[in-house]
Structures are given as structure tokens and as C-alpha cells.
Design an enzyme around this catalytic site. Structure first.
Site, short mmCIF file in Angstrom:
data_model
loop_
_atom_site.label_atom_id
_atom_site.label_comp_id
_atom_site.label_asym_id
_atom_site.label_seq_id
_atom_site.Cartn_x
_atom_site.Cartn_y
_atom_site.Cartn_z
N SER A 1 -94.25 11.79 36.79
CA SER A 1 -94.23 12.77 35.65
C SER A 1 -92.79 13.21 35.45
O SER A 1 -91.70 12.37 35.35
CB SER A 1 -95.19 13.87 35.90
OG SER A 1 -95.08 14.69 34.83
N HIS A 2 -92.57 14.49 35.54
CA HIS A 2 -91.26 15.04 35.21
C HIS A 2 -90.38 15.13 36.47
O HIS A 2 -89.14 15.59 36.27
CB HIS A 2 -91.26 16.45 34.76
CG HIS A 2 -92.36 17.24 35.62
ND1 HIS A 2 -93.73 17.09 35.85
CD2 HIS A 2 -91.93 18.36 36.73
CE1 HIS A 2 -94.09 17.70 36.85
NE2 HIS A 2 -93.03 18.66 37.28
N ASP B 1 -91.35 14.39 28.54
CA ASP B 1 -90.87 14.18 30.10
C ASP B 1 -91.17 12.67 30.53
O ASP B 1 -91.04 11.77 29.53
CB ASP B 1 -91.89 15.06 30.94
CG ASP B 1 -93.37 14.53 30.88
OD1 ASP B 1 -93.57 13.87 29.93
OD2 ASP B 1 -93.79 14.79 32.08
N ASP C 1 -93.30 10.58 31.74
CA ASP C 1 -94.35 9.78 31.42
C ASP C 1 -94.96 10.04 30.15
O ASP C 1 -95.72 9.73 29.87
CB ASP C 1 -95.34 9.84 32.51
CG ASP C 1 -96.04 11.18 32.61
OD1 ASP C 1 -95.56 12.12 32.42
OD2 ASP C 1 -97.26 11.24 32.90
N ASP D 1 -96.29 12.96 28.59
CA ASP D 1 -97.32 13.73 28.31
C ASP D 1 -96.91 15.51 28.12
O ASP D 1 -97.76 16.12 27.37
CB ASP D 1 -98.45 13.66 29.51
CG ASP D 1 -97.80 13.96 30.66
OD1 ASP D 1 -96.90 14.18 31.16
OD2 ASP D 1 -98.78 13.74 31.66
N ARG D 2 -95.69 15.64 28.40
CA ARG D 2 -95.07 17.01 28.19
C ARG D 2 -94.46 17.32 27.17
O ARG D 2 -94.05 16.14 26.61
CB ARG D 2 -94.48 17.63 29.42
CG ARG D 2 -95.25 17.57 30.78
CD ARG D 2 -94.22 18.39 31.69
NE ARG D 2 -95.05 18.44 33.03
CZ ARG D 2 -94.70 19.39 33.88
NH1 ARG D 2 -93.88 20.16 33.84
NH2 ARG D 2 -95.68 19.39 34.97
N THR E 1 -105.38 25.11 36.91
CA THR E 1 -104.24 24.04 36.48
C THR E 1 -104.76 22.65 36.76
O THR E 1 -105.34 22.27 37.60
CB THR E 1 -103.10 24.70 37.26
OG1 THR E 1 -102.62 25.92 36.91
CG2 THR E 1 -102.01 23.57 36.99
N GLU F 1 -99.53 25.97 30.30
CA GLU F 1 -98.23 26.70 30.14
C GLU F 1 -96.86 25.65 30.59
O GLU F 1 -95.87 25.76 30.35
CB GLU F 1 -97.79 27.79 31.23
CG GLU F 1 -98.47 27.64 32.55
CD GLU F 1 -97.59 26.94 33.65
OE1 GLU F 1 -96.50 27.12 33.43
OE2 GLU F 1 -98.12 26.20 34.12
N SER F 2 -97.43 24.61 31.43
CA SER F 2 -96.48 23.34 31.99
C SER F 2 -96.09 22.63 30.95
O SER F 2 -95.90 21.46 31.36
CB SER F 2 -97.02 22.89 33.14
OG SER F 2 -98.51 22.40 33.00
N LYS G 1 -102.79 15.22 28.18
CA LYS G 1 -101.82 15.98 27.32
C LYS G 1 -100.80 14.86 26.76
O LYS G 1 -100.98 13.69 27.31
CB LYS G 1 -101.06 16.83 28.02
CG LYS G 1 -100.43 16.51 29.25
CD LYS G 1 -99.95 17.93 29.97
CE LYS G 1 -99.14 17.50 31.16
NZ LYS G 1 -99.73 17.12 32.31
N ARG H 1 -95.16 29.27 42.27
CA ARG H 1 -94.80 29.74 40.89
C ARG H 1 -95.50 31.15 40.70
O ARG H 1 -96.53 31.51 41.20
CB ARG H 1 -95.78 28.66 40.17
CG ARG H 1 -95.44 27.14 40.43
CD ARG H 1 -95.73 26.49 39.07
NE ARG H 1 -95.78 25.14 38.98
CZ ARG H 1 -94.74 24.36 39.16
NH1 ARG H 1 -93.40 24.83 39.25
NH2 ARG H 1 -94.80 22.97 39.44
C1 G16 Z 1 -99.38 17.90 36.29
C2 G16 Z 1 -100.73 18.23 35.58
C3 G16 Z 1 -100.87 19.63 34.68
C4 G16 Z 1 -100.20 20.73 35.55
C5 G16 Z 1 -98.66 20.31 36.02
C6 G16 Z 1 -98.37 21.41 36.89
O1 G16 Z 1 -98.39 17.81 35.10
O2 G16 Z 1 -101.27 17.29 34.80
O3 G16 Z 1 -102.10 19.97 34.47
O4 G16 Z 1 -100.30 21.80 34.76
O5 G16 Z 1 -98.79 19.10 36.65
O6 G16 Z 1 -98.80 21.39 38.04
P1 G16 Z 1 -98.47 22.50 39.26
O7 G16 Z 1 -98.24 23.87 38.70
O8 G16 Z 1 -99.42 22.27 40.22
O9 G16 Z 1 -97.16 21.89 39.80
P2 G16 Z 1 -97.45 16.46 34.92
O10 G16 Z 1 -96.81 16.36 33.83
O11 G16 Z 1 -96.71 16.51 36.24
O12 G16 Z 1 -98.59 15.22 35.25
#
Ligand code: G16
Length: 542
Positions: A112-113, A276, A278, A280-281, A343, A363-364, A375, A495
Site C-alpha cells: 500500500s502506502h 497511494d 496501490d 485505494d487511498r 478499522t 479516516e485513513s 476502497k 495512533r
Molecule cells: C489499510 C486498511 C484500512 C486501514 C488502514 C490503516 O489500508 O485497508 O482499512 O484503515 O490500513 O490501518 P492501520 O491504522 O491499522 O495502520 P491500506 O491502504 O494500507 O491497505
């Protein structure tokens, strides 16, 4: 020829919030990838002869792992794999392809990010037949399997040519290399009024989209510039790079500072956005106005009917617990259901499948809808564009008008990244131990109305998820929430989410950190975070 290779378990293959994420050198340990992929297959039933979807965000190690997953899928009995050209598919695109071609499931290679490169992060996640992330029942089974695995199956064959679309054979399985963008682009054209958005661009509306050298570059070039007619150069950093150009592909105010500065500068474009690693954000910024992900969810929900795909209205809205309550006010006004989940996008899947909700957000920086089960960054950008094209007014007007109607939920997240795990766990334990005695305690003018550790009962499958974050609640709806991230790859990330509701429109233009000042101070005192982390300030404030 199918070979069975003997292996021994690794103890650290527990999937987190979104699949298994580790540093690249960890994934490069002997059999590390194979153990996890075989554990996925061993946790599934009835896929013989079925279709698997496979793609990744193009980060370092993507191509090597794609080849191994292909050979293991063939050895384990899949009938066909649909793989993105060059190994590229964004997370929402994988979700769409799974649904469109009725695949058994899919594997997404992404962290991801998180940053990429030889010393960066890598990740593997499994998505089920509805296109969404595997639910906990499956991820728990995968983890259990990783702890007892003794062998894996793989065919011995030359690598598949990933760069040319077309069909080839691998053992008894077909490999179909598909266009990474075409199916996704077709879906977006069904949901949004491309003519109207095209008119907006033709009228001189200016936008910048930062693909952050990650997976959305090809999607954004095709959709924004070629299909919608935005001027060439609208997409910045549009070429996916294995190390994302050395940056974190995280569309927040720290890592997407370039586009933030553009939006806040002189002669700023009308609309700025980013996605981001991949895809999705999303990050959404109007000229001179940043829209928090929580506000964006509320505003998209309030205006979604302006887009053809949502013209019939919304069934309901879902948000993760730490996401602000702004969307709740929209749901209330629309008279539709509102769901608060832990989450993790995986918790939205059942609600979407059951038709209880249409739009979801976190929120993320995650927003999405029933069109897929992930997403979707570009989807959020296109819905905003559709709304702007229909309302023919500025982002600033829309945002301020929304606050005037619903009130404003001031919101910020303070992250303490890569702190010592022992200290972070001790802090959470201390907070949990205090929960029963917090109600009624005062901190200056603030009195705690209640405190708990969030638990979720899934109304569709009846499953329960406990210990999802410590909530400190105040009488006016303000909140402080503490939880540990489930996506980091080193140490622990704490967090703290801080939220304050303000109904009075004359107080809607205060700087966010100032508006939240007393709650921020309380959040630090109550948790004694300096003591537990040895840090005097958060590493990232969003
Ligand atoms: C992932 C999950 C999201 C989550 C985010 C942050 O996003 O798919 O549902 O909100 O991580 O999670 P955490 O607070 O546990 O780090 P992504 O974009 O990283 O796949």
C-alpha cells in the site's frame, strides 16, 4: 512438472490490517513467499479449475513474486489466472476484475502506502470472490497454516511473458495477461457522467493529480487526460517506479506535500488530488482548502445522487470507528442506516454484500462504494469531479456550505511511528486498565462521559471483533481514540485520533490543531505517551 518442495514454518506470518506486510529482505528469505502463498491456498476449498486474479502495485519484487504465484497456482490446480500486464493492477482494479469475471478470488501484491525498493516494504493479501479483502475467519486460518506448513507445490517452467496481452499455458492452467486499465475505466464510465466532467475541463477547470510514481499513473492518464480531456500534465509522477522515486507513496499532508503546496499556492488549480501505492487511498484538496478524509466521506455521501451511478440514492453509510462522526449527521438527515465498524476495509464487505450500505469510508484516506469491495482512490476523485461539474461551484463553497448545514467535526490524527513495541503495548494496557474508572473524571473544562474498548458485532454474519481501540467520549460528541496500527512493518505505531464537534458556523474557520488544543493536551496526559514512547511529539500529524 509439479514439484513438492519441503519447507519449515516461519513464526511471523500473521496478516495485519490488510494482508502480510514485511520488509523486502524478509520476503526474500528462502521459501518465505511460497510458505505464505501455499498457506493461502491450503486455507481455501473448491478452487480446482477456477479463476484467480493476480496483480500488484509494481513495487520492487513484484515481478519475481508474480512468477512464483503463477507457478504455484498452476501446481495447486487453478484453471486460469488473469494477471495485469506487466504485473500491474491497482487494488480496486483487482476487486473489479474478480467481480466482473466471477473469479474464485485474487492475490494483490502491495504494501500500500508503505515505501518500496530493496530495503522498502512488500506485501501479499488475499481477496475473496466478492472482490473484497479476506475476512478474519480466513486470515486466521492462513496464519494457523503458516505455523504448521511442511511443503508447497510449484510447477517447473520458464517464466511467463507478462508484458504482452494474450493467453499462454502454464502446466494445465491458462495464464491470461489482461490490460490493467480497460475494465476499471469501463466501470468508471458507468458510474459517472463523463460528458459533464468533460465539459467542466473544457470550460477551463484546472486540476492536478499526483500518482506518486505508483500504480494509479496509467489509470489516471487514461481516464483523466485521455477519456475526460484534462490537459496533458494534469497527472504528475504518472510512471509507476519500483521504489516510487524514493518517496512514501502515502497521500497525506506530509508525503504529498508537493501537491498540497500547489493547492495552497498562488494561481492554484481548482482541484488537487493524489492516490497511494496501490491506488485505494485518496487525498482531496480544493483551491486553498484541504478536505479531511472523514469530511470527504460525509460530503460525498451528501452529494452522491448527482452522479448517475448513485442517482437512486444510498442504502446506508459505513465508517470505521476512528473516522469522525461527520457522515453520521448526513445519514441522519437522509434517514438511512449508519454503521460503525473496526478499522480495516474487510469489515465493510458483509454490509455491502447485504445491501445495507452503498458508501463507506475511513479516516485513513479510504473511500469507496458498492461498485467494488475495496476502497478506491480514483473513484473518490471522479465522484468529486462529478459533483463539482454538477454543482458548478468551488470546493470551498461546497465544504463551507456542508459545515453550515451539518456542523463541523474538527479532526486530526497524531501518529507515533516505529516506537518500541513493549512501550506501546504497556501504554495500551495502562489505558485499558483505567477504563472502568474514567467516567466522570475532569481535565480542566473537559469531563469524560464514558470510555470503552471498541467491540463490533457484525449484523450480517454474527461474528464479534473485540479490542478494536480505546475510546474516550465527551458529552458534546468529542472523542479521543487510541489504537495500535496493524499495517506497520517495524516496531509499533500508536495512533491517537482527536475529534471535536462544532455546531456554530462562526467558529468553523479555526486552525484545526488550535481548535483541538485542549483535547490534544488531554490525550497526551491521560496516556502518558511521552513516558511510554520517549517521544516528545508525534512523527506525523494528519
Ligand atoms: C489499510 C486498511 C484500512 C486501514 C488502514 C490503516 O489500508 O485497508 O482499512 O484503515 O490500513 O490501518 P492501520 O491504522 O491499522 O495502520 P491500506 O491502504 O494500507 O491497505
Amino acid at each position: 512438472m509439479i514439484k513438492t518442495i519441503t519447507t519449515t514454518p516461519y513464526a511471523d506470518q500473521a496478516p495485519g490490517t490488510s494482508g502480510l506486510r514485511k520488509k523486502v529482505p524478509v520476503f526474500q528469505k528462502p521459501h518465505y513467499v511460497e510458505n505464505f502463498v501455499q498457506s493461502i491456498f491450503d486455507s481455501l476449498d473448491g478452487f480446482a479449475g477456477q479463476t484467480l486474479v493476480l496483480g500488484g502495485d509494481g513495487r520492487y519484487y513484484n515481478r519475481e513474486v508474480i512468477q512464483r504465484v503463477l507457478k504455484m497456482a498452476a501446481a495447486n490446480g487453478f484453471g486460469r489466472v488473469l494477471v495485469g500486464q506487466g504485473g500491474i493492477l491497482s487494488t480496486p482494479a483487482v476487486s473489479n476484475v474478480i467481480r466482473k469475471y466471477k473469479a474464485y478470488g485474487g492475490i494483490v501484491l502491495s504494501a500500500s502506502h508503505n515505501p518500496g525498493g530493496p530495503d522498502g516494504d512488500f506485501g501479499i493479501k488475499y481477496n475473496i470472490g466478492n472482490g473484497g479483502p479476506a475476512p478474519e475467519k480466513i486470515t486466521d486460518a492462513i496464519f494457523a497454516r503458516t505455523r504448521s506448513i511442511t511443503s508447497y507445490k510449484i510447477v517447473e517452467a520458464p517464466d511467463v511473458d507478462l508484458d504482452r496481452p494474450g493467453v499462454s499455458r502454464l502446466g494445465d492452467m491458462n495464464v491470461e495477461v489482461i490490460d490493467s486499465v480497460a475494465d476499471y475505466s469501463a466501470l468508471m464510465q458507468q458510474l459517472f457522467d463523463f460528458d459533464r466532467i468533460g465539459d467542466l475541463f473544457r470550460s477551463g477547470f484546472r486540476m492536478k493529480f499526483d500518482a506518486m510514481s505508483a500504480v494509479t499513473g496509467p489509470y489516471a492518464h487514461a481516464i483523466l487526460e485521455r477519456a475526460l480531456g484534462a490537459t496533458a500534465g494534469t497527472v504528475m509522477h504518472g510512471q509507476p517506479l519500483p521504489d516510487f522515486g524514493g518517496h512514501h507513496p502515502d497521500p497525506n499532508l506530509v508525503h504529498a506535500k508537493e501537491i498540497y503546496d500547489l493547492a495552497m499556492g498562488t494561481n492554484a488549480p481548482d482541484f488537487c488530488a493524489a492516490s497511494d501505492g496501490d491506488g485505494d487511498r485518496n487525498l482531496i484538496i480544493g483551491r486553498g482548502i484541504f478536505v479531511t478524509p472523514s469530511d470527504s466521506l460525509a460530503m460525498l455521501a451528501a452529494n452522491a445522487q448527482l452522479a448517475p451511478g448513485y442517482a437512486k440514492g444510498l442504502a446506508g453509510i459505513a465508517r470505521s470507528m476512528p473516522t469522525s462522526g461527520a457522515a453520521d449527521r448526513v445519514a441522519q438527515k437522509l434517514g438511512i442506516g449508519m454503521y460503525e465498524t473496526p478499522t480495516g476495509w474487510k469489515f465493510f464487505g458483509n454490509l455491502l454484500d447485504a445491501g445495507l450500505v452503498t458508501i463507506c469510508g475511513e479516516e485513513s484516506a479510504g473511500t469507496g462504494s458498492s461498485h467494488v469491495r475495496e476502497k478506491d482512490g480514483l473513484w473518490a476523485v471522479l465522484l468529486w469531479l462529478n459533483i463539482l461539474a454538477a454543482r458548478k461551484t468551488s470546493m470551498l463553497d461546497i465544504v463551507q456550505g456542508h459545515w453550515a448545514t451539518y456542523g463541523r467535526n474538527y479532526y486530526s490524527r497524531h501518529d507515533y511511528e516505529e516506537v518500541e513495541s513493549d512501550g506501546a503495548n504497556a501504554m495500551m494496557k495502562m489505558l485499558r486498565d483505567q477504563l472502568p474508572s474514567l467516567k466522570g473524571k475532569t481535565f480542566g473544562a473537559l469531563e469524560i462521559a464514558g470510555a470503552d474498548d471498541f467491540a463490533y458485532h457484525d449484523p450480517v454474519d454474527g461474528s464479534d471483533s473485540k479490542n478494536q481501540g480505546v475510546r474516550i467520549l465527551f458529552p458534546d460528541g468529542s472523542r479521543v481514540v487510541y489504537r495500535l496500527s496493524g499495517t506497520g512493518t517495524a516496531g509499533a505505531t500508536i495512533r491517537i485520533y482527536i475529534e471535536k464537534f462544532e455546531a456554530d458556523a462562526s467558529r468553523h474557520n479555526v486552525e484545526t490543531q488550535a481548535a483541538l488544543g485542549d483535547l490534544i493536551a488531554l490525550s497526551r496526559n491521560l496516556s502518558r505517551i511521552e513516558h511510554y514512547t520517549q517521544r516528545s511529539a508525534p512523527s506525523v500529524i494528519t
